[in-house]
Design a protein around this motif. Structure first.
Motif, PDB file in Angstrom:
ATOM      1  N   VAL A   1      33.743  41.891 -20.404  1.00  0.00           N
ATOM      2  CA  VAL A   1      35.049  42.187 -21.010  1.00  0.00           C
ATOM      3  C   VAL A   1      36.161  41.987 -19.987  1.00  0.00           C
ATOM      4  N   ILE A   2      35.945  42.495 -18.786  1.00  0.00           N
ATOM      5  CA  ILE A   2      36.960  42.381 -17.735  1.00  0.00           C
ATOM      6  C   ILE A   2      37.182  40.916 -17.363  1.00  0.00           C
TER       7      ILE A   2
ATOM      8  N   GLY B   1      30.964  40.783 -24.964  1.00  0.00           N
ATOM      9  CA  GLY B   1      30.668  41.803 -23.967  1.00  0.00           C
ATOM     10  C   GLY B   1      30.866  43.208 -24.503  1.00  0.00           C
ATOM     11  N   LEU B   2      31.907  43.374 -25.322  1.00  0.00           N
ATOM     12  CA  LEU B   2      32.161  44.684 -25.912  1.00  0.00           C
ATOM     13  C   LEU B   2      31.038  45.079 -26.853  1.00  0.00           C
ATOM     14  N   VAL B   3      30.597  44.119 -27.669  1.00  0.00           N
ATOM     15  CA  VAL B   3      29.488  44.388 -28.584  1.00  0.00           C
ATOM     16  C   VAL B   3      28.228  44.745 -27.812  1.00  0.00           C
TER      17      VAL B   3
ATOM     18  N   GLY C   1      26.313  48.292 -27.860  1.00  0.00           N
ATOM     19  CA  GLY C   1      24.916  48.303 -28.268  1.00  0.00           C
ATOM     20  C   GLY C   1      24.035  49.026 -27.260  1.00  0.00           C
ATOM     21  N   HIS C   2      24.256  48.783 -25.989  1.00  0.00           N
ATOM     22  CA  HIS C   2      23.479  49.464 -24.953  1.00  0.00           C
ATOM     23  C   HIS C   2      23.747  50.967 -24.949  1.00  0.00           C
ATOM     24  N   LEU C   3      25.007  51.319 -25.149  1.00  0.00           N
ATOM     25  CA  LEU C   3      25.349  52.748 -25.140  1.00  0.00           C
ATOM     26  C   LEU C   3      24.736  53.460 -26.336  1.00  0.00           C
ATOM     27  N   LEU C   4      24.792  52.843 -27.510  1.00  0.00           N
ATOM     28  CA  LEU C   4      24.225  53.457 -28.712  1.00  0.00           C
ATOM     29  C   LEU C   4      22.716  53.585 -28.600  1.00  0.00           C
ATOM     30  N   ALA C   5      22.104  52.590 -27.975  1.00  0.00           N
ATOM     31  CA  ALA C   5      20.653  52.621 -27.808  1.00  0.00           C
ATOM     32  C   ALA C   5      20.241  53.447 -26.596  1.00  0.00           C
ATOM     33  N   LYS C   6      21.233  53.934 -25.877  1.00  0.00           N
ATOM     34  CA  LYS C   6      20.985  54.739 -24.674  1.00  0.00           C
ATOM     35  C   LYS C   6      20.106  53.994 -23.683  1.00  0.00           C
ATOM     36  N   ARG C   7      20.437  52.697 -23.524  1.00  0.00           N
ATOM     37  CA  ARG C   7      19.736  51.863 -22.563  1.00  0.00           C
ATOM     38  C   ARG C   7      20.687  51.460 -21.448  1.00  0.00           C
ATOM     39  N   PRO C   8      20.185  51.304 -20.230  1.00  0.00           N
ATOM     40  CA  PRO C   8      21.048  50.825 -19.141  1.00  0.00           C
ATOM     41  C   PRO C   8      21.434  49.375 -19.384  1.00  0.00           C
ATOM     42  N   GLY C   9      22.512  48.965 -18.751  1.00  0.00           N
ATOM     43  CA  GLY C   9      22.948  47.579 -18.902  1.00  0.00           C
ATOM     44  C   GLY C   9      24.311  47.437 -19.555  1.00  0.00           C
ATOM     45  N   TRP C  10      24.898  48.567 -19.970  1.00  0.00           N
ATOM     46  CA  TRP C  10      26.219  48.488 -20.597  1.00  0.00           C
ATOM     47  C   TRP C  10      27.282  48.021 -19.608  1.00  0.00           C
ATOM     48  N   GLY C  11      27.008  48.228 -18.305  1.00  0.00           N
ATOM     49  CA  GLY C  11      27.962  47.799 -17.287  1.00  0.00           C
ATOM     50  C   GLY C  11      28.149  46.291 -17.277  1.00  0.00           C
TER      51      GLY C  11
END
Length: 243
Positions: A77-78, A55-57, A61-71
């Protein structure tokens, strides 16, 4: 990247379900204690840690690619950490306390079980006290000693009987003449039954109260029996002081 999120969330859900359902499944007789605690918790830990890592990866990955879905990755992770936290915490507890399940305030002359013997028939842990555990208890729980009070044995018995009920224990027998109370405490999650015997005696002008708490199953009690005796001691002294 979406498939990573889905896999991680799935692993996190599996981990949480394995932990949450272990107790009810054991109580219902669907699984053995070994399967629920050892194998089930081991799988839950692996799934939980894997969910957190994947989940962390995925979230990064979503944040670096600036794509939604990191949530979704964060949710995994939680869930993973929540599922792994319980079995890992229990493993740490096992390592911190001695591998014993019979605790008493009087290791030289521990109160004996009588009324609960029928209920303990067939239990993995026999009702007899093993003197070999005494030094282990004294090293781990040096605070557990006989309770000495100035009130009469009759007054102490009355207070002790009320406390047994207040603590949620099932009263099995109260013998005022013998100065004995026996009860059973059932844990909520797994439904483990631990038996308690309280002995009240007059010694040298004072009233001495001894408590013994023993689990019916399991090699380690995770410190539960010691905590139970402490809770009774605190409640008794508080009750007698307020009286």
């Amino acid at each position: 990247m979406k498939w990573l999120v889905r896999i991680s969330i799935g692993l996190g859900v599996i981990s949480c379900l394995l932990v949450a359902l272990a107790g009810p499944a054991y109580q219902a007789g669907l699984v053995s204690l070994e399967l629920a605690l050892l194998r089930g918790f081991r799988i839950a830990t692996l799934c939980g840690l894997a969910a957190a890592a994947v989940g962390l990866v995925a979230a990064i990955g979503h944040l670096l690619a600036k794509r939604p879905g990191w949530g979704g990755g964060l949710l995994a992770v939680i869930l993973g950490l929540a599922g792994a936290a319980v079995p890992l915490g229990m493993r740490m507890q096992v390592q911190e306390v001695p591998m014993i399940h019979d605790i008493t305030t009087d290791v030289a002359d521990p109160p004996a079980f009588e009324a609960v013997l029928a209920a303990r028939a067939g239990a993995p842990n026999p009702p007899d006290y093993d003197p070999a555990v005494a030094p282990l208890q004294q090293e781990a729980y040096p605070d557990l000693k006989p309770i000495r009070v100035v009130q009469s044995p009759a007054a102490v018995m009355d207070a002790a009987a009320i406390i047994v009920t207040d603590l949620g224990w099932e009263s099995v027998a109260i013998d005022t003449g013998a100065g004995r109370i026996e009860a059973t405490d059932t844990t909520r999650w797994f439904g483990f039954k631990d038996d308690v015997v309280i002995r009240v005696r007059s010694v040298g002008g004072a009233t001495v109260v001894d408590v013994r708490s023993k689990s019916r199953v399991g090699r380690s009690d995770l410190g539960k029996n010691a905590d139970r005796i402490r809770a009774f001691r605190h409640a008794l002294l508080e009750s007698l002081t307020a009286a």
